[in-house]
Scaffold this motif. Structure first.
Motif, short mmCIF file in Angstrom:
data_model
loop_
_atom_site.label_atom_id
_atom_site.label_comp_id
_atom_site.label_asym_id
_atom_site.label_seq_id
_atom_site.Cartn_x
_atom_site.Cartn_y
_atom_site.Cartn_z
N GLN A 53 22.33 -5.43 8.00
CA GLN A 53 21.92 -5.20 6.61
C GLN A 53 20.72 -6.06 6.25
O GLN A 53 19.82 -5.64 5.50
N ASN A 54 20.72 -7.29 6.78
CA ASN A 54 19.60 -8.21 6.49
C ASN A 54 18.30 -7.65 7.07
O ASN A 54 17.26 -7.64 6.42
N ARG A 55 18.39 -7.18 8.31
CA ARG A 55 17.21 -6.64 8.98
C ARG A 55 16.70 -5.39 8.24
O ARG A 55 15.51 -5.20 8.07
N ALA A 56 17.64 -4.56 7.79
CA ALA A 56 17.26 -3.32 7.09
C ALA A 56 16.58 -3.66 5.76
O ALA A 56 15.58 -3.04 5.38
N VAL A 70 5.95 -16.82 12.22
CA VAL A 70 6.14 -18.26 12.43
C VAL A 70 7.61 -18.50 12.74
O VAL A 70 8.49 -18.02 12.01
N ASP A 71 7.87 -19.23 13.81
CA ASP A 71 9.25 -19.63 14.10
C ASP A 71 9.18 -20.96 14.84
O ASP A 71 8.22 -21.23 15.56
N ASN A 72 10.19 -21.80 14.64
CA ASN A 72 10.15 -23.08 15.36
C ASN A 72 10.83 -23.00 16.72
O ASN A 72 10.84 -23.97 17.46
N ALA A 105 5.95 -23.15 14.77
CA ALA A 105 5.80 -24.22 13.79
C ALA A 105 7.07 -24.30 12.96
O ALA A 105 7.86 -23.36 12.93
N ASP A 106 7.23 -25.43 12.30
CA ASP A 106 8.44 -25.69 11.53
C ASP A 106 8.17 -25.46 10.05
O ASP A 106 7.23 -26.02 9.50
N MET A 107 9.02 -24.66 9.42
CA MET A 107 8.80 -24.34 7.99
C MET A 107 8.86 -25.59 7.12
O MET A 107 8.38 -25.58 5.99
N ARG A 108 9.48 -26.66 7.64
CA ARG A 108 9.57 -27.88 6.83
C ARG A 108 8.22 -28.59 6.73
O ARG A 108 8.11 -29.62 6.08
N VAL A 165 21.36 -16.57 18.65
CA VAL A 165 22.67 -16.25 18.08
C VAL A 165 22.53 -15.05 17.14
O VAL A 165 23.34 -14.11 17.15
N TYR A 166 21.46 -15.06 16.35
CA TYR A 166 21.21 -13.92 15.44
C TYR A 166 20.98 -12.65 16.25
O TYR A 166 21.49 -11.58 15.90
N ASP A 167 20.26 -12.77 17.35
CA ASP A 167 20.05 -11.63 18.24
C ASP A 167 21.39 -11.12 18.77
O ASP A 167 21.61 -9.90 18.86
N MET A 206 10.62 -15.16 3.73
CA MET A 206 11.52 -16.24 4.14
C MET A 206 12.91 -15.60 4.19
O MET A 206 13.74 -15.78 3.30
N VAL A 207 13.08 -14.79 5.21
CA VAL A 207 14.26 -13.92 5.28
C VAL A 207 15.29 -14.54 6.22
O VAL A 207 15.00 -14.74 7.41
N ALA A 208 16.45 -14.86 5.66
CA ALA A 208 17.56 -15.47 6.42
C ALA A 208 17.11 -16.73 7.15
O ALA A 208 17.50 -16.96 8.30
N ILE A 236 7.98 -16.22 7.90
CA ILE A 236 8.43 -17.55 8.34
C ILE A 236 9.90 -17.48 8.75
O ILE A 236 10.75 -17.04 7.98
N GLY A 237 10.18 -17.95 9.97
CA GLY A 237 11.53 -17.81 10.52
C GLY A 237 11.75 -16.38 10.93
O GLY A 237 12.75 -15.74 10.62
N SER A 238 10.75 -15.87 11.67
CA SER A 238 10.67 -14.42 11.95
C SER A 238 11.73 -13.95 12.93
O SER A 238 12.09 -12.79 12.93
N1 SAM Z 1 13.73 -13.45 9.56
C1 SAM Z 1 14.42 -12.74 10.63
C2 SAM Z 1 15.35 -11.72 10.02
O1 SAM Z 1 15.77 -11.95 8.89
O2 SAM Z 1 15.68 -10.72 10.67
C3 SAM Z 1 15.18 -13.72 11.53
C4 SAM Z 1 16.26 -14.53 10.85
S1 SAM Z 1 17.12 -15.63 11.94
C5 SAM Z 1 18.72 -15.67 11.18
C6 SAM Z 1 16.46 -17.22 11.45
C7 SAM Z 1 15.22 -17.64 12.22
O3 SAM Z 1 14.66 -18.79 11.57
C8 SAM Z 1 15.48 -18.04 13.65
O4 SAM Z 1 14.63 -17.33 14.50
C9 SAM Z 1 15.19 -19.53 13.70
O5 SAM Z 1 14.65 -19.96 14.94
C10 SAM Z 1 14.21 -19.69 12.55
N2 SAM Z 1 14.20 -21.04 11.98
C11 SAM Z 1 15.25 -21.84 11.68
N3 SAM Z 1 14.84 -23.01 11.19
C12 SAM Z 1 13.48 -22.96 11.18
C13 SAM Z 1 12.46 -23.90 10.81
N4 SAM Z 1 12.78 -25.12 10.36
N5 SAM Z 1 11.18 -23.52 10.92
C14 SAM Z 1 10.86 -22.29 11.41
N6 SAM Z 1 11.77 -21.37 11.79
C15 SAM Z 1 13.07 -21.70 11.67
#
Ligand code: SAM
Length: 271
Positions: free
Chosen positions: A60-63, A109-111, A134-137, A26-28, A162-164, A83-85
């Motif tokens: 803007q977030n990506r920038a 790292v992304d889940n 992996a899961d950030m939790r 969805v973000y993509d 830990m961006v977005a 994390i959450g890349s």
């Molecule tokens: N960090 C990138 C950026 O800011 O451009 C991508 C942000 S995107 C909005 C959020 C990402 O976090 C998604 O790829 C999603 O799969 C990942 N995500 C969400 N919950 C997560 C979790 N519990 N553990 C790891 N990744 C997670």
């Protein structure tokens, strides 16, 4: 960690369900990327109907992500944990970091397993970059992951991104406690870059409603709550702000539009 070897670039492993929207895709779609499916585009379209920023907030977030990574690399940081890349896009954390510090090590790292599927191909020739599912939790699983131990040296400063992503945690999941556990694992001199969906405009609440309904996640929090993720760190100037205002490269046009106010964040240094 999932592993597969497949020559067909369009091959998707069976654990990837394209009939349901995924956060990464969805973000993509918000970013105008190609790695999304009808279910993902439906969420992005409904979101933009309520929040007509044309994807500006995501861009803007990506920038700001890249301005932060470049800043940290310029301070000498040569290892990053992202994390959450998300899905790889035009530019990525490793390319920005390695442009400043050739040989900088980056772990994504992304889940969502689709991130691994896409990043693998991109990173085949980059020995200094790894990607894990992996899961950030589960901070202990991530920090002691076999792909990280012996690759990142956590006794030295790192850049933790830990961006977005933290806005994908509910209040019942103790997001502040979780971020604290990561901060506790960082060596002095490390940085945290964190951005978060911000409840600064009424329209953001409408977008939050769409995301919670269609995706089950995506919570806006207010500025004091976002600021408190940096407790115990020294904030890098100008502090926690709307993203276009974080060390812009060009003069910022004010007032900020919807896409400018919907996410806030900053960078903090562990003393
Ligand atoms: N960090 C990138 C950026 O800011 O451009 C991508 C942000 S995107 C909005 C959020 C990402 O976090 C998604 O790829 C999603 O799969 C990942 N995500 C969400 N919950 C997560 C979790 N519990 N553990 C790891 N990744 C997670």
């Amino acid at each position: 960690e999932l592993r597969w070897n497949h020559q067909d670039p369009d091959y998707l492993p069976p654990e990837i369900d394209t009939s349901k929207p995924s956060i990464a895709r969805v973000y993509d779609a918000f970013l105008g990327g190609k790695d999304n499916f009808a279910a993902d585009r439906a969420v992005a379209a409904e979101g933009m109907r309520h929040f007509p920023d044309r994807g500006e907030g995501a861009r803007q977030n990506r920038a700001m992500l890249f301005r932060g990574v470049r800043f940290m690399a310029e301070q000498g940081i040569d290892q990053f944990l992202d994390i959450g890349s998300g899905l790889p896009t035009m530019d990525n954390t490793h390319s920005v970091a390695q442009r400043v510090n050739p040989g900088a090590k980056v772990v994504y790292v992304d889940n969502d397993p689709i991130v691994l599927a896409h990043a693998r191909a991109l990173l085949q020739t980059n020995d200094d970059t790894r990607v894990i599912t992996a899961d950030m939790r589960r901070p202990d699983t991530i920090l002691r992951h076999p792909q990280i131990e012996g690759f990142l040296d956590l006794s030295r400063p790192i850049g933790l991104l830990m961006v977005a992503v933290v806005h994908h945690l509910g209040d019942d999941e103790d997001p502040h406690g979780l971020v604290d556990r990561y901060k506790a694992a960082l060596a002095p001199g490390s940085y945290l870059q964190l951005t978060h969906f911000c409840s600064c405009a009424p329209e953001v609440r409408a977008l939050e409603g769409v995301l919670l309904k269609m995706l089950g996640t995506g919570r806006a929090r207010d500025m004091p709550e976002i600021l408190s993720f940096f407790d115990g760190l020294e904030l890098v100037e100008p502090g926690v702000v709307h993203l276009p205002e974080w060390r812009p490269e060009q003069p910022v046009r004010t007032p900020l539009g919807l896409g400018g106010v919907c996410i806030a964040g900053g960078v903090g240094r562990k003393p």
